[in-house]
Design a protein around this motif. Structure first.
Motif, PDB file in Angstrom:
ATOM      1  N   UNK A 145      -4.130  23.244  19.755  1.00 50.37           N
ATOM      2  CA  UNK A 145      -4.000  22.587  21.056  1.00 50.37           C
ATOM      3  C   UNK A 145      -3.126  23.401  22.003  1.00 50.37           C
ATOM      4  N   UNK A 146      -2.197  24.183  21.437  1.00 48.18           N
ATOM      5  CA  UNK A 146      -1.298  24.988  22.265  1.00 48.18           C
ATOM      6  C   UNK A 146      -2.024  26.080  23.032  1.00 48.18           C
ATOM      7  N   UNK A 147      -3.224  26.441  22.587  1.00 44.34           N
ATOM      8  CA  UNK A 147      -3.985  27.473  23.293  1.00 44.34           C
ATOM      9  C   UNK A 147      -4.572  26.960  24.608  1.00 44.34           C
ATOM     10  N   UNK A 148      -4.561  25.647  24.799  1.00 48.00           N
ATOM     11  CA  UNK A 148      -5.187  25.065  25.987  1.00 48.00           C
ATOM     12  C   UNK A 148      -4.560  25.566  27.284  1.00 48.00           C
ATOM     13  N   UNK A 149      -3.225  25.631  27.325  1.00 47.89           N
ATOM     14  CA  UNK A 149      -2.544  26.015  28.560  1.00 47.89           C
ATOM     15  C   UNK A 149      -2.937  27.415  29.001  1.00 47.89           C
ATOM     16  N   UNK A 150      -3.016  28.351  28.052  1.00 49.91           N
ATOM     17  CA  UNK A 150      -3.393  29.723  28.394  1.00 49.91           C
ATOM     18  C   UNK A 150      -4.837  29.774  28.883  1.00 49.91           C
ATOM     19  N   UNK A 151      -5.736  29.067  28.199  1.00 52.41           N
ATOM     20  CA  UNK A 151      -7.147  29.068  28.596  1.00 52.41           C
ATOM     21  C   UNK A 151      -7.330  28.457  29.986  1.00 52.41           C
TER      22      UNK A 151
ATOM     23  N   UNK B 139       2.587  26.792  23.145  1.00 54.94           N
ATOM     24  CA  UNK B 139       2.066  27.325  24.404  1.00 54.94           C
ATOM     25  C   UNK B 139       3.015  28.354  25.004  1.00 54.94           C
ATOM     26  N   UNK B 140       4.326  28.117  24.875  1.00 53.96           N
ATOM     27  CA  UNK B 140       5.313  29.060  25.398  1.00 53.96           C
ATOM     28  C   UNK B 140       5.230  30.393  24.664  1.00 53.96           C
ATOM     29  N   UNK B 141       5.116  30.344  23.342  1.00 51.55           N
ATOM     30  CA  UNK B 141       5.018  31.575  22.556  1.00 51.55           C
ATOM     31  C   UNK B 141       3.745  32.352  22.900  1.00 51.55           C
ATOM     32  N   UNK B 142       2.623  31.632  23.066  1.00 51.22           N
ATOM     33  CA  UNK B 142       1.376  32.293  23.429  1.00 51.22           C
ATOM     34  C   UNK B 142       1.451  32.894  24.826  1.00 51.22           C
TER      35      UNK B 142
ATOM     36  N   UNK C 127      15.955  26.896  24.244  1.00 49.69           N
ATOM     37  CA  UNK C 127      16.797  25.881  23.616  1.00 49.69           C
ATOM     38  C   UNK C 127      16.058  24.545  23.511  1.00 49.69           C
ATOM     39  N   UNK C 128      15.318  24.209  24.572  1.00 56.67           N
ATOM     40  CA  UNK C 128      14.547  22.967  24.544  1.00 56.67           C
ATOM     41  C   UNK C 128      13.502  22.981  23.451  1.00 56.67           C
ATOM     42  N   UNK C 129      12.846  24.128  23.239  1.00 55.50           N
ATOM     43  CA  UNK C 129      11.861  24.235  22.169  1.00 55.50           C
ATOM     44  C   UNK C 129      12.483  24.016  20.807  1.00 55.50           C
TER      45      UNK C 129
END
Length: 291
Positions: A11-17, A249-252, A267-269
């Motif tokens: 699901x984290x890939x959604x933001x990049x796509x 999503x941040x890491x990607x 820090x939030x992550x």
């Protein structure tokens, strides 16, 4: 738990796509869900054809409502970004575990312990810190209040989607359930695209590949796997685990978009992961003790 972690990453890939896509957000959401439906429906018809005839009217209606709720979540959240700050929108939408926790005790009879509440609180604080990392405050105008209200609607509807799945998946096989949910969601989003006057087909090949990527990654391996886990995990655990999506999503984004997060976001992550750990470990403790 392993499947849930994999689904959150997918699901984290959604933001990049979505960032790569130049199509209107409602069009991207529509094709993401439509293509996901096209991928899971044949599996449901081959493996679980008989299960469709055994669907009760109550479960069928509930699955349709879950699909409409998912469509409203997509539509409301994306539209909220046009009226309020990203920080406000994301923070409000990510408050959905609180809605799930409160409703799960009342509707599904799930026992919510103090440790679970503490884990949810920690995760939500971390998610808020991530979203506030690089954002300024929007002026408090009528438009801003409207955007915040849309984001809250997105949080409530996605919480309803999680709760409905937790209830129905105790009786209904995975693929018949998600086929009905995704079809109802796609029909709702398709009607929204028509209402907004967007074109359905005038997009380059690159956009169609992105739509397909959204369906395979966040759709099939994200939401569909999450729906599978709802038969085996409490809705509160699944909902809080979704807060790991902004971390992934941040890491990607660092790797694929060269967007390096600031110290507050990092820090939030870490705090989000701590909240997820508290909640899931509490569930394992209760399952192990039989309480």
């Amino acid at each position: 738990m392993v499947a849930l972690a994999f689904a959150v990453f997918a699901a984290s890939t959604s933001a990049v796509l979505v960032r790569w896509s130049a199509a209107p957000s409602s069009v991207a959401a529509f094709y993401r869900v439509l293509f996901t439906t096209a991928l899971v429906a044949p599996v449901a018809l081959v493996r679980n054809r008989a299960d469709f005839s055994r669907l009760s009217r109550r479960d069928l209606a509930a699955a349709v409502v879950a699909g409409v709720a998912l469509a409203i979540h997509f539509a409301a959240w994306f539209e909220s970004l046009n009226h309020t700050s990203v920080a406000a929108s994301v923070t409000i939408v990510q408050s959905q575990p609180i809605v799930v926790a409160l409703a799960a005790g009342l509707v599904l009879g799930e026992r919510i312990t103090r440790e679970t509440v503490a884990g949810i609180a920690v995760a939500v604080v971390g998610a808020a810190a991530m979203s506030l990392g690089d954002a300024g405050e929007a002026p408090l105008s009528d438009a801003t209040l409207y955007g915040n209200a849309l984001a809250l609607l997105g949080a409530v509807t996605v919480a309803g989607y999680v709760l409905a799945g937790r209830s129905i998946r105790q009786r209904v096989s995975l693929f018949p359930y998600v086929t009905v949910v995704y079809a109802a969601c796609a029909l709702t989003l398709g009607a929204l695209v028509a209402a907004q006057g967007h074109d359905y087909v005038a997009y380059p090949a690159r956009e169609w590949l992105l739509f397909l990527g959204m369906a395979v990654g966040p759709g099939v391996f994200g939401h569909t796997v999450v729906n599978w886990t709802l038969k085996h995990l409490e809705s509160v655990v699944v909902s809080v685990a979704w807060l790991g999506e902004p971390v992934g999503a941040t890491l990607l984004a660092v790797v694929l978009l060269a967007e390096v997060p600031d110290a507050v976001t990092v820090a939030g992550g870490a705090v989000v992961l701590a909240g997820i750990a508290v909640t899931t470990l509490e569930r394992e403790r209760r399952d192990g003790s039989g309480t």
